[in-house]
Design an enzyme around this catalytic site. Structure first.
Site, PDB file in Angstrom:
ATOM      1  CD  GLU A 133       7.843 -66.597 -12.496  1.00 21.24           C
ATOM      2  OE1 GLU A 133       6.877 -67.297 -12.829  1.00 21.24           O
ATOM      3  OE2 GLU A 133       7.774 -65.706 -11.644  1.00 21.24           O
ATOM      4  CG  ASN A 168       5.222 -63.290 -10.427  1.00 21.18           C
ATOM      5  OD1 ASN A 168       4.684 -64.377 -10.480  1.00 21.18           O
ATOM      6  ND2 ASN A 168       6.221 -62.963 -11.240  1.00 21.18           N
ATOM      7  CG  ASP A 186       8.166 -64.722  -7.683  1.00 19.54           C
ATOM      8  OD1 ASP A 186       7.157 -64.449  -8.353  1.00 19.54           O
ATOM      9  OD2 ASP A 186       8.593 -65.881  -7.551  1.00 19.54           O
TER      10      ASP A 186
END
Lengths: 598, 159
Positions: free
Chosen positions: A198, A282, A324
């Site tokens: 992230e 991801n 995601d």
């Protein structure tokens, strides 16, 4: 001896060197011997197969109704308690979320703490953890406890005294890299990855020497082939999955350097093939418009040699992710007949809502079935090409708000550890049933800061009996994809399931119940309301001939992060945790361990 | 103790006195959860004129600076939007554009700064050392600029 060595900067240059020093041959693996004794619970996944199954049967379908709380332990901490305690002989080892305290209890006298390890960490790392400040538990091997810290350190403790033996910086929190993962002990090594996709962190898995903390090898998820650590015959059985040069070519420019693919989930190991398995996460940022290409090898199931880290095969489930669907979930190894022939299999329920069953020797796809018909991002997975067939209506792109996308970014399955019952050849999956709206936005990259770029709203999926259910336990056949039964839950079954030889399936609920189901039909036979919701799976052990079921409790994790909101805040209930707003009416934060016995 | 060493001790003492004097005019900043005085020592940054002014007055001089506000939005997108949302509408963390505050002191710029610098509950870790104090003021100026709540509750507006 205590050595603190910075290893986060350890580059691929050393890989060539380490390859010249093959790992020493190890004698009878003590961890494997401990696993064979079902009194113990030696690792988070139950054993190397990841089947999360207990051979104990004293607690069974006939007497589970008499199961009672035996004792409990408060960790003194709030926030999400993922993972489960370990049992080695007569000792229980308990781990906590940040600040990642560890407690050792003797089962003969659990009211007294034998030792405790309380690391000091800079609190600013909390703000670069993506989704609560959880930790997924400890590992054990050969007299040592292995633990991870949110601030990126991998630590070895003396299991008898709690004394720190070594400590390595595996992930650099300055660039947003943290650890929430449980380490994995195997063949004198301990494997660990990082979190931080992230924040644009480039993913890797590292093997440390259990005794010294020295790095044995490190393999990346993106970048040049030598840093990916691909074997010469990588994907030779399935060249259409892609082979060489793709860790850079499938990215624009040098975007792979900040392209994510971190692994923070679970490992499994096959001693016969000498391969271990895990999934890379991801790509970054979430906004797909900012990173054209397949973004290999994010979202990939990897099979790597445990001694060298070299990849034998890799299968990218979600090329060019748009949602995601981090591919880090549990890998479960089973041997089952396929077309009449017993085949070494790997089964993995991905965030994208597909249950993949592959031949774990070759990587070839055996089955790819939706765990719930609500999955709409893909129409199906083409078993010949391995590629998902997308439905453009549920794709995401700039200047477009996608609606009713299923699954949500949380996935129809997340970090939970699920069980496999070898007797009935059945998987018991703890699932989410949540869909979402998704609207991307552009943002720059800054090291150590979030690199997401999407606004989300989440809500229950369409298929629950009252349309309000957000979770289910589903019994499935991994080879055919057939669903045997379904038990719906109000909230996500976030922690996963435990199956036992007693014919039972145990699991926890977010609102704080531990439940036991009949494995044959999903009928609820027992439950107990704990002090707080639970986001890990139960485990089972026996002590002095008596079987116990134990579990962490302490609500949190991604579904529980909203509990820090005030109920009166009008923005509570928006965005990624909005679906869980009602959780506050059922449970509050807490943290500890509960033990149940007859 | 050698003469040189004595001198060093003396100059260190002097430096401490001087820096204490320099801070004498500063307001006292306290952690939002702990209530203890925030520690500004050991930061690897040079305090900008805006930070110095803010430390003495509790007024964020950037609140009316359109160029800074624009840059504050970009900083917010990477440092804060992951939790608070693209437009501070609330996501994993609460909205910052409305007039409901988890910690009521955030209605003042001093209070908001204390929460950002020193951290709060949950995943709101201290931003000390992650953002410079000047960047915190820039981000705050953008957050204030998108306020949608009751003007009477906007306690940071001083004139």
């Amino acid at each position: 001896m205590k050595s603190i060595i910075t290893a986060a900067g350890f580059g691929a240059a050393s890989l060539a060197l380490t390859a010249m020093f093959p790992a020493a041959a190890f004698a009878a693996d003590s961890l494997e011997a401990l696993q064979a004794n079902s009194s113990n619970w030696t690792m988070q996944t139950g054993d190397y197969t990841g089947q999360h199954y207990s051979k104990l049967s004293q607690i069974n379908t006939g007497n589970v109704k008499n199961l009672k709380a035996a004792w409990s332990f408060s960790t003194g901490l709030l926030h999400g308690h993922e993972g489960a305690p370990l049992i080695i002989g007569d000792m229980m080892y308990i781990n906590t979320p940040f600040p990642n305290n560890t407690f050792a209890l003797n089962l003969a006298e659990p009211e007294k703490i034998v030792w405790q390890h309380k690391p000091k960490q800079d609190a600013s790392v909390k703000s670069v953890a993506c989704c609560d400040i959880v930790n997924r538990g400890l590992a054990y091997d050969d007299g040592r406890i292995f633990k991870t810290q949110l601030d990126g350190h991998m630590v070895a403790l003396d299991a008898k005294t709690g004394k720190e033996l070594w400590k390595m910086e595996n992930c650099d929190p300055a660039v947003g890299s943290t650890i929430t993962q449980a380490p994995f002990a195997v063949k004198g090594k301990v494997l660990v990855g990082c979190s931080g996709a992230e924040l644009g962190v480039r993913g890797y898995v590292t093997a440390y020497d259990q005794k010294t903390g020295e790095i044995i090898w490190r393999s990346f998820a993106t970048g040049p082939d030598n840093e990916l650590n691909l074997s010469k015959d990588f994907n030779k059985d399935n060249p259409h999955y892609g082979q060489f040069g793709l860790g850079t070519k499938t990215w624009e420019g040098e975007a792979w350097k900040i392209g994510g693919g971190t692994n923070w989930g679970w490992y499994a190991y096959d001693p016969k093939l000498n391969l271990f398995y895990y999934g890379s996460g991801n790509p970054a940022p979430w906004n797909e418009t900012m990173r054209p290409g397949d973004n290999k090898w994010t979202m990939t199931i990897w099979a790597r040699d445990v001694d060298t880290g070299a990849a034998k095969w890799g299968y990218q489930k979600t090329p060019h992710d748009e949602w995601d669907f981090a591919g880090v979930n549990q890998m479960i190894l089973t041997d089952q007949p396929v077309d009449g022939k017993v085949t070494p299999l790997l089964t993995h329920v991905d965030r994208n809502g597909i249950m993949y069953t592959l031949n774990r020797n070759t990587g070839s796809i055996v089955q790819a079935a939706k765990v719930d018909p609500a999955v709409n991002v893909f129409k199906k997975v083409d078993l010949k090409t391995g590629l998902p067939v997308r439905d453009p209506e549920f794709s995401t792109r700039m200047d477009h708000k996608g609606t009713n996308i299923c699954p949500s970014a949380m996935g129809f399955h997340n970090q939970g550890l699920d069980a496999y019952d070898p007797d009935s050849r059945t998987f018991f999956f703890g699932l989410n049933h949540i869909c979402m709206d998704w609207e991307p936005f552009m943002l720059p990259y800054r090291a150590g800061q979030f690199f997401v770029g999407a606004t989300l709203a989440m809500y229950p999926g369409p298929n629950g009996p009252t349309k309000k259910e957000m979770g289910q336990v589903r019994a499935m056949d991994g080879v055919t994809g057939a669903v045997k039964w379904t038990k719906w839950e109000k909230f996500s079954v976030w922690g996963g399931t435990l199956a036992t030889k007693g014919g039972l399936v145990f699991y926890n609920t977010l609102d704080g119940k531990i439940k036991a189901l009949d494995k044959t039909n999903g009928k609820e036979l027992w439950n107990f309301k704990m002090p707080s919701g639970a986001i890990g799976a139960p485990m089972s052990y026996s002590y002095k001939g008596k079987q116990f079921v134990a579990t962490n409790y302490g609500v949190g994790g991604w579904p529980g992060v909203g509990l820090v909101f005030d109920l009166t805040d009008p923005s509570a209930g928006l965005g990624a945790v909005g679906a869980f707003k009602e959780l506050q009416n059922y449970t509050q934060m807490g943290g500890g361990v509960m033990v149940f016995g007859l | 103790m050698s003469k040189g060493h004595k001198l060093m001790v003396l100059s260190a003492l002097l430096a401490a006195v001087v820096s204490a004097m320099a801070m004498a005019d500063d307001l006292i900043f306290r952690g939002t959860i702990s209530g203890e005085m925030l520690d500004f020592s050991g930061l690897s940054e040079v305090e900008t004129p805006a930070v110095k002014q803010f430390k003495q007055t509790g007024v964020n001089p950037y609140n009316s600076n359109a160029e800074i506000i624009h840059h504050g939005e970009s900083l917010f997108s990477t440092a804060c939007s992951g939790c608070h949302g693209h437009l501070a509408e609330g996501k994993l963390g609460p909205a910052l554009s409305d007039d409901y505050w988890t910690y009521p002191k955030n209605m003042t710029d001093k209070g908001l700064f204390e929460t950002i610098f020193g951290g709060a509950e949950g995943m709101m870790g201290p931003q000390r050392g992650r953002l410079t104090q000047d960047e915190m003021l820039q981000i705050m100026s953008w957050v204030r600029s998108i306020y949608t709540g009751d003007p009477d509750k906007a306690k940071w507006i001083t004139n």
